[in-house]
Enzyme design. Structure first.
Site, mmCIF file in Angstrom:
data_model
loop_
_atom_site.group_PDB
_atom_site.id
_atom_site.type_symbol
_atom_site.label_atom_id
_atom_site.label_comp_id
_atom_site.label_asym_id
_atom_site.label_seq_id
_atom_site.Cartn_x
_atom_site.Cartn_y
_atom_site.Cartn_z
ATOM 1 N N HIS A 22 -2.524 -1.054 -3.305
ATOM 2 C CA HIS A 22 -3.574 -0.060 -3.089
ATOM 3 C C HIS A 22 -3.201 1.244 -3.786
ATOM 4 C CE1 HIS A 22 -4.497 -2.171 1.003
ATOM 5 N NE2 HIS A 22 -4.998 -2.835 -0.015
ATOM 6 N N SER A 48 0.849 -1.185 0.000
ATOM 7 C CA SER A 48 0.000 0.000 0.000
ATOM 8 C C SER A 48 0.888 1.240 0.000
ATOM 9 C CB SER A 48 -0.949 -0.031 1.206
ATOM 10 O OG SER A 48 -1.888 1.020 1.139
ATOM 11 N N THR A 49 0.780 2.108 0.992
ATOM 12 C CA THR A 49 1.563 3.334 1.026
ATOM 13 C C THR A 49 3.055 3.016 1.006
ATOM 14 O OG1 THR A 49 -0.183 4.267 2.410
ATOM 15 C CG2 THR A 49 1.875 5.500 2.248
ATOM 16 N N MET A 102 -0.341 1.217 5.184
ATOM 17 C CA MET A 102 -1.095 1.653 6.347
ATOM 18 C C MET A 102 -2.239 0.671 6.624
ATOM 19 S SD MET A 102 -2.449 5.550 6.771
ATOM 20 C CE MET A 102 -1.020 6.022 5.807
#
Length: 355
Positions: free
Chosen positions: A199, A172-173, A292
């Site tokens: 993501h 993700s991040t 996250m």
């Protein structure tokens, strides 16, 4: 107060940004930079808590400004970019260079209804992320630098006797940079299919270019997964979950779904990991990278319980030690390593059965 530096050369867009932030008394605009050089200078002078960064700037670009800021005065950066293809590639390069997240500029249609609220929310989240100094790299961006051979790490479980059928990855991040390192560090002859959920909370147009960018960075065959494709026919391919679609495996076929979100995510890492656990059990490898929240932790544990070899990214190399931390806390990860060392272990495991 969260102190915000706006970097944007368009007066119209600066007006949009000011209006969007005005309703939140905890977000204070401390400066506005109209070009990349002033962005670097004002960051050093004002030391903002978070920066909104345009990519297409006069003088040095937003990408160059991001690199200089992350090398000298590391600050959480939210890229606010358009969906122009050239700008998209610069945006992904900026994410790999240390920018935390990306948000699309207003498009002038119905999608703009909640844009201001989403911007404020993103800035509050991004401002809390601890970023690290990143030395500037002069490496040709078409091929990301390959990590030096890592020190071998003992394996808690032997290599699968029947070989490795699939590698499942969630991020993700901070994922673009971690994925680039992971894929670049795999052996050149690596052919095991890799399924990835990354993501990217943007429009479909914005996300689609990610596959081309990642392919250019890594030299791998990167494409978006297609529904109904047999996993066995995807040797040598890196398959991404399409924007806003879950990807999973059923009856050894890749499937896509617009089913309910998991952990407020679609695609969801847990959806992929749980299906791989059921379909491939001990012939799979699972990797949970920077991000996250907790998406992927439970699925990685399910993979481990089914006999798969499981990895989580270590805290020191993560942009956000959220998802990997959740996996480590519940015992889902057999190995907690930086992406380059994860790749080395994957290479050893996939080659062991051919020795």
């Amino acid at each position: 107060m969260t102190r915000v530096l706006i970097v944007e050369d368009s007066s119209t867009m600066r007006h949009h940004l000011r209006e969007a932030l005005a309703p939140d008394p905890e977000l204070e605009i401390v400066g506005e930079a109209l070009d990349g050089e002033r962005a670097v200078q004002m960051t050093a002078r004002l030391r903002p808590d978070v920066i909104t960064m345009d990519m297409m700037l006069p003088g040095i670009s937003g990408l160059e400004a991001t690199e200089q800021i992350m090398a000298s005065h590391p600050t959480p950066i939210l890229v606010v970019s358009s969906a122009d293809r050239q700008e998209l590639f610069s945006t992904y390069n900026a994410l790999a260079a240390g920018a935390v997240d990306v948000m699309e500029k207003p498009r002038g249609d119905d999608s703009d209804v909640n844009w201001a609220a989403r911007l404020r929310s993103s800035l509050r989240v991004v401002s809390r992320i601890r970023v690290i100094t990143r030395p500037r790299s002069r490496t040709d961006r078409r091929t990301a630098p390959v990590a030096a051979p890592p020190v071998p790490v003992p394996v808690a479980a032997p290599a699968p006797r029947g070989g490795v059928s699939v590698v499942a990855v969630g991020s993700s991040t901070g994922g673009p940079g971690a994925l680039t390192t992971l894929l670049c560090s795999l052996p050149p002859a690596f052919t095991t299919p890799v399924l990835i959920v990354q993501h990217i909370a943007t429009s479909e147009q914005f996300a689609v270019a990610f596959s081309d960018w990642l392919a250019g960075q890594t030299g791998r065959d990167v494409r978006y997964a297609a529904d109904g494709t047999p996993v066995g026919r995807t040797a040598g391919q890196i398959l991404l979950a399409p924007p806003d679609r879950h990807v999973f495996v059923r009856d050894k076929l890749i499937r896509l779904s617009d089913g309910p979100q998991r952990h407020s995510c679609r695609p969801s890492v847990d959806v992929l990991f749980e299906s791989v656990a059921e379909e491939f059990g001990p012939s799979a490898i699972g990797c949970l990278l920077t991000g996250m929240g907790r998406d992927g932790a439970a699925g990685l544990l399910q993979m481990r319980n089914k006999g798969a070899v499981t990895f989580a990214q270590d805290e020191g190399s993560c942009t956000v030690y959220g998802m990997p931390r959740e996996a480590a806390l519940i015992g889902a990860a057999q190995h907690v390593l930086p992406p380059g060392r994860i790749s080395a272990r994957i290479g050893e495991l996939t080659s062991a059965v051919h020795r």
